[in-house]
Write an enzyme that holds these catalytic residues in place. Structure first.
Site, PDB file in Angstrom:
ATOM      1  N   CYS A   1      42.967  39.298  -8.501  1.00  0.00           N
ATOM      2  CA  CYS A   1      42.945  37.833  -8.338  1.00  0.00           C
ATOM      3  C   CYS A   1      41.536  37.383  -8.000  1.00  0.00           C
ATOM      4  O   CYS A   1      41.135  36.270  -8.326  1.00  0.00           O
ATOM      5  CB  CYS A   1      43.855  37.401  -7.199  1.00  0.00           C
ATOM      6  SG  CYS A   1      45.516  37.973  -7.385  1.00  0.00           S
TER       7      CYS A   1
ATOM      8  N   GLU B   1      50.169  33.036  -3.234  1.00  0.00           N
ATOM      9  CA  GLU B   1      48.787  33.317  -3.673  1.00  0.00           C
ATOM     10  C   GLU B   1      48.868  33.401  -5.178  1.00  0.00           C
ATOM     11  O   GLU B   1      49.577  34.232  -5.730  1.00  0.00           O
ATOM     12  CB  GLU B   1      48.284  34.606  -3.034  1.00  0.00           C
ATOM     13  CG  GLU B   1      46.770  34.751  -3.140  1.00  0.00           C
ATOM     14  CD  GLU B   1      46.318  35.486  -4.378  1.00  0.00           C
ATOM     15  OE1 GLU B   1      46.076  34.830  -5.423  1.00  0.00           O
ATOM     16  OE2 GLU B   1      46.225  36.730  -4.311  1.00  0.00           O
TER      17      GLU B   1
END
Ligand code: SIN
Length: 485
Positions: A288, A254
């Site tokens: 994020c 990720e």
């Protein structure tokens, strides 16, 4: 249940069920006041990593053979231990990387709920039965653990992200070698102590603290690893994938986002403003999934701008230990310098600073002002690079078409959001957004543990974390043809 004593000072490696130190140490300081030292931790060596892998490889087969209900019971105990340690974990996060105490507490409790969720998930169907062309054959699939999992986790969610990698990895019968980000080592030690209290067999969870870059050859080299679960910067994720590609090791990376949020003229503007500020400024913008680009239909730009200014000015920036604080410091000097690099760029490019900028940052810690910009060109790095700080850009658009075009104009594809009360606009955005997680009338941040989490394009590959996707990643499928007549 075995009880492991808390880590003695400086002993931050946890290998084969025991704490130990390494020859070299590194020190951590408080991002709210870097003159204050918060801990000294061990910098693992390649030999420590080899010991961690050896312990994991030894413990894993017996754990894989342990009935799933017993593994589920361990995850339930882990959830209880994390919950019991929530306040300590929250304080550790605050000291390590400046997360506000309110956010840190919520994250610790979220991690407990992740362990609890996976305690149920490991008891779900572990395979499927298919009809066979041969009446005497039973045809089925089984999921089996991948073996030893390498988990590499970031400092921005130092409890929740490890939880959503470690819980399914262990729950599905794997052993783990965990390299937490250096900047959140104190939190990792506290989390490890909580998990150790839940009594995993020795060697099942091994923690090697220290620089991921320095340890990378030892972490990724050597015999075939089962899988690598990674959250962090794109260039690190790419080099990790390259490092294990020749051994065909599964990697779930990720690697961040540059998340757009669209506000159309038919939206509830006050609600949109509230959620934009939460998604771009809370957690000091270090998520994020943070919103960094806001596209607003030109007809309502003025009104949204006013609402955003009011809300940004009302934010309390300060000591992350204070319950009233909304925005704490950035996590480190590197983060602070990076933020200022982008502020300088905004000034050099002649951007309009609607709120924040360089004002109000005259403190000893890594504090910055929540910043909203306008007048930034589409091709500016401010619109394309992940800044990881409380900074968003507001840009007017003519309508849904232009909003979608601009929202998708990014190398990343993690999260996106649209605010609208129109079903047609909702569905157009849902179908055409090139982000993996699409929100409607919600902030881009926040995820639930029972649905897949991941990104398109540069944000990830095709593997997903959490929910049922976790079983797919942390296990391999075996197909069985059983002829019984
Ligand atoms: C993150 O954004 O880094 C974690 C997911 C979230 O809570 O939004």
């Amino acid at each position: 249940m075995t009880t492991v004593a808390p880590a003695p000072a400086g002993e931050s490696l946890f290998i084969d069920g025991r704490w130990r130190s390494a020859a070299a140490a590194f020190r951590a300081t408080d991002p709210a006041d870097p003159r204050r030292e918060t801990g000294a931790y061990s910098a693992a060596t390649a030999a420590d990593v080899a010991d961690a892998y050896a312990a994991a490889a030894k413990a894993q087969p017996e754990w894989a053979a342990t009935p799933a209900p017993e593994r589920a019971e361990f995850l339930r105990q882990a959830a209880a231990a994390v919950e019991a340690a929530a306040e300590d974990l929250a304080l550790a996060m605050t000291a390590d990387m400046g997360k506000t105490i309110r956010d840190a507490r919520a994250e610790a409790l979220r991690a407990a709920s992740i362990f609890r969720y996976f305690a149920g998930e490991v008891l779900q169907s572990a395979g499927e039965v298919y009809p066979s062309a041969d009446p005497a054959t039973t045809l089925l699939t089984l999921s089996e653990p991948v073996g030893v999992v390498l988990a590499i986790t970031p400092w921005n969610f130092p409890v929740a992200v490890p939880a959503w990698k470690i819980a399914p990895a262990l729950g599905f019968g794997n052993a783990v070698v965990w390299n937490p980000a250096e900047a959140s080592t104190g939190t990792a030690v506290r989390l490890t102590a909580a998990l150790a209290d839940a009594g995993p067999p020795a060697g099942l969870l091994n923690v090697v603290t220290g620089s991921g870059a320095a340890l990378s050859p030892a972490l990724t080299g050597g015999p075939r690893r089962g899988a690598v679960a990674f959250t962090g910067a794109g260039r690190v994720g790419t080099s990790l994938r390259e490092a294990v590609a020749d051994r065909n090791v599964k990697v779930q990376p990720e690697m961040g986002g540059k998340n757009p949020l669209v506000v159309l003229a038919d939206a509830d503007l006050a609600d949109a403003a509230e959620r934009i500020v939460s998604a771009s400024m809370f957690s000091t913008g270090q998520r994020c999934t943070a919103t960094s680009r806001v596209y607003v239909e030109a007809a309502v730009e003025g009104e949204l701008r006013k609402l955003l200014i009011e809300r940004i000015r009302a934010l309390v920036v300060g000591d992350p230990r204070d319950e009233a604080t909304d925005v704490g410091p950035l996590a480190s000097r590197a983060q602070y310098e990076k933020f200022h690099h982008y502020l300088q760029l905004a000034e050099a490019e002649g951007a309009e600073i609607i709120a924040g900028g360089r004002t109000g940052t005259e403190r000893s810690g890594y504090f910055v002002s929540p910043t909203l910009l306008a007048g930034v060109a589409d091709d500016s790095p401010l619109m394309h690079e992940e800044i990881s700080g409380p900074l968003a850009v507001l840009q007017p658009v003519a309508g849904t078409e232009e909003a979608l075009e601009k929202a998708n104009d990014t190398a990343f594809g993690l999260a996106a959001s649209v605010f609208t009360s129109n079903l047609g606009n909702t569905m157009a955005f849902l179908r055409r957004s090139r982000a993996e997680m699409v929100h409607v009338n919600r902030e881009t941040t926040g995820v639930e543990p029972h649905v897949p989490f991941g990104g398109l394009k540069a944000s990830s590959n095709t593997d997903r974390e959490q929910g049922k996707a976790a079983r797919a990643f942390f296990t391999n499928v075996k197909t069985a043809y059983i002829r019984s007549a």
